[in-house]
Design a protein around this motif. Structure first.
Motif, short mmCIF file in Angstrom:
data_model
loop_
_atom_site.label_atom_id
_atom_site.label_comp_id
_atom_site.label_asym_id
_atom_site.label_seq_id
_atom_site.Cartn_x
_atom_site.Cartn_y
_atom_site.Cartn_z
N UNK A 44 34.52 33.43 40.58
CA UNK A 44 35.68 33.71 41.31
C UNK A 44 36.52 34.77 40.54
N UNK A 45 36.47 34.56 39.22
CA UNK A 45 37.38 35.52 38.48
C UNK A 45 36.99 37.13 38.62
N UNK A 46 35.61 37.21 38.60
CA UNK A 46 34.88 38.42 38.58
C UNK A 46 35.10 39.04 39.98
N UNK A 47 35.09 38.07 41.01
CA UNK A 47 35.39 38.60 42.36
C UNK A 47 36.80 39.16 42.75
N UNK A 49 38.23 40.76 40.52
CA UNK A 49 38.45 41.98 39.48
C UNK A 49 38.73 41.68 38.21
N UNK A 50 38.70 40.19 37.91
CA UNK A 50 39.35 39.96 36.51
C UNK A 50 38.08 40.27 35.74
N UNK A 51 38.17 40.17 34.28
CA UNK A 51 37.17 40.23 33.35
C UNK A 51 36.87 38.93 32.52
N UNK A 52 36.06 38.51 32.03
CA UNK A 52 35.77 37.44 31.00
C UNK A 52 35.84 38.03 29.65
N UNK A 53 36.63 37.41 29.07
CA UNK A 53 36.87 37.84 27.49
C UNK A 53 36.91 36.51 26.74
N UNK A 54 36.38 37.14 25.45
CA UNK A 54 36.32 35.94 24.46
C UNK A 54 36.88 36.29 23.00
N UNK A 55 37.73 35.59 22.48
CA UNK A 55 38.36 36.14 21.16
C UNK A 55 37.65 35.58 20.11
N UNK A 69 25.43 38.09 36.50
CA UNK A 69 26.62 38.12 37.21
C UNK A 69 27.22 39.58 37.45
N UNK A 70 26.53 40.55 37.00
CA UNK A 70 27.10 41.87 37.08
C UNK A 70 26.87 42.36 38.67
N UNK A 76 33.35 42.72 44.99
CA UNK A 76 34.70 42.61 44.85
C UNK A 76 35.34 42.41 46.19
N UNK A 77 35.97 41.47 46.41
CA UNK A 77 36.86 41.30 47.45
C UNK A 77 36.11 40.55 48.58
N UNK A 78 34.91 40.27 48.41
CA UNK A 78 33.94 39.61 49.27
C UNK A 78 33.80 38.11 48.90
#
Length: 84
Positions: A44-47, A49-55, A69-70, A76-78
């Motif tokens: 849902x986050x990728x859709x 337009x967000x990115x998954x980040x790790x600190x 998941x690429x 996006x948007x669907x």
């Protein structure tokens, strides 16, 4: 509640066991449910337009890339909602 029966590969069984232990899930089925919920959140986050980040432990942010998941980025948007 629908019942799902599946055969797991050795790798998937090890992953389920590790998730069960790490999350203190009550069963491997519960561990798989946790994994599905986490995957749905990431999708849902990728859709959106967000990115998954790790600190990392040095405080630097790193983008998490999951080849599986690429293809979502191309959709996006669907957003698809499941009824069951």
């Amino acid at each position: 509640m629908p019942k799902v029966t599946m055969l797991l590969s050795d790798t998937d069984a090890r992953n389920a066991s590790q998730i069960k232990e790490s999350t203190d899930a009550r069963s491997k089925a519960h561990a798989l449910s946790i994994a599905l919920a986490l995957t749905r959140f990431v999708v849902e986050q990728i859709m959106k337009g967000n990115e998954l980040l790790v600190r990392n432990k040095d405080g630097k942010l790193e983008r998490v890339i999951m080849p599986e998941l690429e293809n979502i980025r191309n959709q996006e948007g669907r957003v698809q909602h499941s009824s069951g």
